[in-house]
Design an enzyme around this catalytic site. Structure first.
Site, mmCIF file in Angstrom:
data_model
loop_
_atom_site.group_PDB
_atom_site.id
_atom_site.type_symbol
_atom_site.label_atom_id
_atom_site.label_comp_id
_atom_site.label_asym_id
_atom_site.label_seq_id
_atom_site.Cartn_x
_atom_site.Cartn_y
_atom_site.Cartn_z
ATOM 1 N N ILE A 62 47.182 62.057 11.696
ATOM 2 C CA ILE A 62 46.399 63.028 12.463
ATOM 3 C C ILE A 62 46.935 63.102 13.892
ATOM 4 O O ILE A 62 47.272 62.079 14.488
ATOM 5 C CB ILE A 62 44.923 62.578 12.520
ATOM 6 C CG1 ILE A 62 44.351 62.404 11.115
ATOM 7 C CG2 ILE A 62 44.073 63.541 13.349
ATOM 8 C CD1 ILE A 62 43.141 61.499 11.054
ATOM 9 N N CYS A 63 46.959 64.320 14.451
ATOM 10 C CA CYS A 63 47.220 64.495 15.883
ATOM 11 C C CYS A 63 46.375 65.673 16.363
ATOM 12 O O CYS A 63 45.382 66.034 15.741
ATOM 13 C CB CYS A 63 48.712 64.680 16.171
ATOM 14 S SG CYS A 63 49.380 66.253 15.621
ATOM 15 N N ARG A 64 46.760 66.293 17.469
ATOM 16 C CA ARG A 64 45.968 67.395 18.010
ATOM 17 C C ARG A 64 46.091 68.649 17.158
ATOM 18 O O ARG A 64 45.108 69.286 16.826
ATOM 19 C CB ARG A 64 46.392 67.689 19.459
ATOM 20 C CG ARG A 64 45.478 68.667 20.180
ATOM 21 C CD ARG A 64 45.926 68.885 21.612
ATOM 22 N NE ARG A 64 47.066 69.795 21.683
ATOM 23 C CZ ARG A 64 46.972 71.117 21.685
ATOM 24 N NH1 ARG A 64 45.808 71.702 21.628
ATOM 25 N NH2 ARG A 64 48.057 71.859 21.742
#
Length: 98
Positions: A62-64
């Site tokens: 997961i990231c932005r």
């Protein structure tokens, strides 16, 4: 690279599935909220900390927005880890945060 939408991840968590979530955003970004249970390993540290991960498990990255988690996924895949990139990242996340 395998991908899953934020909604698919949320549905699995709501069903009580035990997911291995890794948030590769920077520490200050995660301070604004992360998916409950996610482990924070900033992208720049993934190669140095991959030994902490279990190759028999599958990890959701997961990231932005999905870009950095995609790079982290490629790095881990190249070392034999099973990973799924959460497309759209936290910008697409509508579930709970901690």
């Amino acid at each position: 690279m395998k991908e899953m939408t934020a909604k698919e991840v949320e549905v699995l968590l709501n069903k009580g599935e035990q997911l291995n979530l890794i948030d590769v955003r920077e520490t200050e970004e995660v301070a604004d909220g992360k998916i409950p249970g996610a482990i924070n390993i900033p992208l720049g540290l993934v190669e140095f900390r991959m030994h902490e991960l279990d190759k028999s498990k599958e990890y959701i990255m997961i990231c932005r927005s999905g870009g950095r988690s995609g790079r982290a996924s490629q790095t881990l895949e190249s070392h034999g880890y099973k990973v799924i990139n959460m497309a759209g990242g936290m910008l697409s996340w509508e579930g709970k945060v901690e």
